[in-house]
Design an enzyme around this catalytic site. Structure first.
Site, PDB file in Angstrom:
ATOM      1  N   LYS A 164       0.841  -1.193   0.000  1.00 56.23           N
ATOM      2  CA  LYS A 164       0.000   0.000   0.000  1.00 56.23           C
ATOM      3  C   LYS A 164       0.880   1.248   0.000  1.00 56.23           C
ATOM      4  CE  LYS A 164      -4.029  -2.077   0.318  1.00 56.23           C
ATOM      5  NZ  LYS A 164      -5.160  -1.891  -0.609  1.00 56.23           N
ATOM      6  N   HIS A 199      -9.952  -8.280  -7.436  1.00 55.60           N
ATOM      7  CA  HIS A 199      -9.823  -7.736  -6.085  1.00 55.60           C
ATOM      8  C   HIS A 199     -10.411  -8.754  -5.107  1.00 55.60           C
ATOM      9  CE1 HIS A 199     -11.771  -5.268  -2.737  1.00 55.60           C
ATOM     10  NE2 HIS A 199     -10.478  -5.106  -2.555  1.00 55.60           N
TER      11      HIS A 199
END
Length: 443
Positions: A222, A355
């Site tokens: 991230k 996802h």
């Protein structure tokens, strides 16, 4: 024979306090409590089977999705399951085209999340009545039946019903061998579990080290909150995994278009395969500009987890705005709408890398991507499915990962059913877990 009249639809607000450990944290969603609106369908059939459906949320707002599910309930109650799946396209359009409810959509936002939860429950029940895992139910369907589940409205300029049938017919060649390949080796996965933005370095190092020992070769980090911190963390991860393993980055919609290009230019030294969600999920032309600017650096653009519907995906593909397409099993209108996106991706030769993570997303999307390989794409080139290692213990039929690959589920259904005790304890706000937490916060 699919049968039974829907006699009851119930929906539960189920939340897990993941924010307490920083799990799931990213540049935009800093303190998520992974949650779900959890739908249960019951029929008057003697088999007593139930259908379970999920849509994923991050805590606050789940109660709004629950309200939307209840608003859709009249379209489902007293309907015959055989009639629903016999005209699945018509039923899908009935849910998405209610003359009043569609005003708070249409086919997007809260009402579409609710639609996904309801339809996921229908698919789960259909697969259970057929005695097959959902991926196998789809694989065994003939092209015409599969296509009859899709609403082609607004996408016929890119994909017609006949084109979809032809894609599926062409992919019949080698289907048996590809199914055997999946059963033997599974579908390749990548891990996001190591590098949530809220994790301290010690946790990141520990989880990364454990993942390497477990055979993981693809990792996602991230990014997006602080450039210097991103450089430090990406260097740490790249040094740990080495130059040969695959690294991806995910900004979770943090940047404006110029900022995304500038930021990723400075992170290019770490050789990321893609940057995920660099900007607003609604900005098709922005994604196209970023994709064009980063192509010389060897960085692709990936997006899709918050794309509202098939129309947004159509435009992303038309604009050459992405190199990797990321479907979501709960954001789009369930299997029905995801089928249309898988087929469009095949036509444009864009790899699908779903996802997952969340509450039940891994459990659901594994069925779609295994089906995609066997019956649509027929390729594993540049393809992998996200995996996050948490909350699976709350599911009756959790995912099975072996050698960094999703092994095809064998139990009938869509793998959506949660354990009764988990639902009871984590129901918001009256479940045992939340009573204790809310009481402590009140003090």
């Amino acid at each position: 024979m699919v049968h039974g009249r829907v006699s009851r639809l119930s929906v539960h607000d189920v939340r897990f306090p993941t924010s307490l450990g920083g799990h799931g944290s990213d540049a935009m969603h800093t303190d998520p409590d992974y949650s779900a609106a959890y739908v249960v369908l019951e029929t008057d059939a003697e088999d007593g089977l139930k259908g379970y459906g999920i849509t994923f949320t991050l805590g606050r707002g789940t109660e709004v999705v629950v309200c939307a599910v209840n608003a859709l309930a009249p379209h489902v109650l007293n309907k015959d399951l055989g009639e629903i799946v016999g005209d699945f396209r018509g039923f899908y359009r009935q849910l998405t085209s209610d003359g009043q409810l569609r005003w708070i959509g249409p086919e997007k936002g809260v009402v579409h999340l609710a639609t996904a939860a309801v339809l996921n429950a229908v698919w789960d029940l259909w697969a259970k009545q057929e005695g097959k895992p959902l991926w196998k139910l789809l694989v065994d369907m003939d092209p015409r039946t599969l296509v009859s589940c899709i609403d082609f409205r607004y996408i016929t300029d890119v994909l017609t019903e006949e084109e979809a049938c032809e894609i599926l017919r062409q992919s019949q060649v080698g289907k048996k061998e590809r199914e055997e390949q999946m059963l033997a080796h599974g579908y390749p996965a990548y891990t996001t579990s190591c590098a949530w933005l809220g994790y301290p370095d010690a946790t990141l190092k520990q989880l990364c080290s454990e993942a390497l020992k477990d055979g993981w070769t693809r990792f996602k980090v991230k990014v997006g909150a602080d450039l210097q911190d991103d450089i430090r963390r990406c260097r740490l991860v790249r040094n740990m995994i080495g130059p040969e393993k695959t690294l991806m980055m995910d900004a979770n919609q943090r940047w404006d278009v110029p900022e995304a290009v500038e930021w990723m230019t400075k992170l290019a030294e770490f050789k990321p395969l893609w940057i995920e969600e660099p900007t607003s999920p609604d900005d098709i032309l922005g994604h196209a500009a970023i994709s064009k600017a980063l192509a010389p650096l060897g960085i692709g653009v990936a997006t899709g987890e918050q794309c509202h519907n098939r129309v947004i995906f159509k435009q992303l593909l038309q604009a050459k705005a992405l190199k990797f397409l990321q479907i979501d099993s709960c954001r789009l209108g369930s299997v029905n709408e995801n089928l249309s996106v898988l087929l469009m991706a095949k036509k444009f030769e864009i790899p699908v890398c779903p996802h997952a993570g969340g509450v039940g997303l891994c459990e659901l999307v594994q069925h779609l991507i295994i089906f995609d390989f066997i019956s649509v794409s027929a390729s594993l080139q540049d393809r992998m499915c996200e995996y996050v290692d948490h909350l699976h213990e709350h599911f009756k039929y959790p995912v099975l990962i072996r050698e960094a690959a999703y092994m095809p589920p064998k139990d009938a259904g869509y793998s959506t059913e949660m354990k009764e005790d988990s639902v009871k304890r984590h129901r918001y706000p009256d479940g045992e877990v939340w009573k204790k937490l809310l009481s402590a916060q009140g003090n």
